[in-house]
Design a protein around this motif. Sequence first.
Motif, short mmCIF file in Angstrom:
data_model
loop_
_atom_site.label_atom_id
_atom_site.label_comp_id
_atom_site.label_asym_id
_atom_site.label_seq_id
_atom_site.Cartn_x
_atom_site.Cartn_y
_atom_site.Cartn_z
N LYS A 76 14.58 -90.69 0.41
CA LYS A 76 13.82 -92.21 1.53
C LYS A 76 12.82 -93.02 1.04
O LYS A 76 12.97 -93.81 0.86
N SER A 77 12.08 -92.01 -0.11
CA SER A 77 11.61 -93.06 -0.77
C SER A 77 12.02 -94.11 -1.68
O SER A 77 12.04 -95.29 -1.87
N ALA A 78 13.25 -93.40 -2.25
CA ALA A 78 14.23 -94.12 -2.86
C ALA A 78 14.79 -95.01 -2.39
O ALA A 78 14.73 -96.76 -2.72
N ILE A 158 8.34 -89.04 -18.72
CA ILE A 158 8.55 -88.65 -17.47
C ILE A 158 9.22 -87.25 -17.12
O ILE A 158 9.83 -87.20 -17.48
N ASP A 159 9.13 -86.68 -16.58
CA ASP A 159 9.45 -85.51 -15.91
C ASP A 159 10.04 -85.06 -14.75
O ASP A 159 9.38 -85.73 -13.40
N ASP A 160 11.57 -85.61 -15.22
CA ASP A 160 12.18 -85.83 -13.59
C ASP A 160 12.65 -84.73 -13.22
O ASP A 160 14.63 -84.98 -12.40
N SER A 161 12.51 -83.56 -13.80
CA SER A 161 13.63 -82.01 -13.67
C SER A 161 13.64 -82.12 -12.17
O SER A 161 14.76 -81.14 -11.87
N ASP A 162 13.22 -81.98 -11.48
CA ASP A 162 13.38 -81.99 -9.94
C ASP A 162 13.85 -83.22 -8.91
O ASP A 162 13.16 -83.30 -7.56
N MET A 163 13.75 -83.86 -10.00
CA MET A 163 15.07 -85.11 -9.65
C MET A 163 14.18 -86.34 -9.21
O MET A 163 14.92 -86.85 -8.28
N GLY A 164 12.80 -86.01 -8.89
CA GLY A 164 12.21 -87.38 -9.07
C GLY A 164 11.81 -87.71 -7.64
O GLY A 164 11.07 -88.96 -6.91
N CYS A 165 11.76 -86.40 -6.87
CA CYS A 165 12.07 -87.63 -5.04
C CYS A 165 10.00 -87.53 -5.47
O CYS A 165 9.45 -86.39 -5.21
N ASP A 166 9.62 -88.73 -4.36
CA ASP A 166 8.11 -88.83 -4.34
C ASP A 166 7.93 -88.46 -2.88
O ASP A 166 6.37 -89.90 -2.77
#
Length: 296
Positions: A76-78, A158-166
């Motif tokens: 949703k943030s993206a 940056i570590d985006d291993s969790d796919m980056g949802c913030d």
Amino acid sequence: MSVRLLLALTLCSLVGLFLALPLLRGADEKVALHLNLSSRVKADGDRYAVVEKKTDWDPKKTAIIICDMWDDHWCKSAAKRVAEMAGPLNDTVKAARAKGVFVIHAPSSVTAFYKDTPQRKLAKDAPAAKTPVPLSTAERWGTTWCWPDPKREAELPIDDSDMGCDCAEKCKIREAWTRQIATIEIMDGDALTDNGQEVWNLLQARGIDNVILCGVHLNMCVLGRPFGIRQMVRLGKNVALLRDLTDTMYNPEKAPKVSHFAGTDLVVEHVEKYWCPSFTSTDITGKAGFRFKEAK
């Protein structure tokens, strides 16, 4: 007509042309893309120095590729940030198009939505052109993919291993997008594709040497797609990132535990170090660059 009158008319024409030359040069200056390209070069130890270079690009030999600006996103943030950025991005693309820049819309995995449009047909019908190096054949997320190159670049900062949802409550990954966001206008003369070979065919058919990348997400698709930064650089194009009109998939809970927007800045720096320079939309529009409302 007397010889004296003919000479007088000729002299008047030459004087008029001489007086018009500054105006003609001014018109050329106005049309050219005057870019302030920012790169990072190795300095002492592990330090990198920022190098600014003023460069003029011929709009007729320049393309702008809009990467994955979808109508929705599983995060949703993206999705919210894409919607916020879409208007300013469309204004920038409109200004570039008016200068003669070729526009390629690249909404990956949803090009079928546009299957009967002239923009899709333009991409499919471009004459086949051989690439100087083989295109990547690895696959990811519906297209071929250019994975990080350890011979050329360090690991992403940056570590985006969790796919980056913030989002505070993490979103479930799903197929959320169906088309490019409608805010971005698709005009006559534009092309639409997510295929690396089709992009290459379009560029070669028009003698395009310069490629501008914008859209989302920088740490993933803008770098890795078959029309993205890694592929275009490997193919020998002059590539630049429109750095104020991009975003990342980055969760501040992951390393290096900075804000989302600081994480995006770190990836921009990574691109400037290892792949290509960047510039802001101000160089195209003459107006203030874009900034997300939540960016501190």
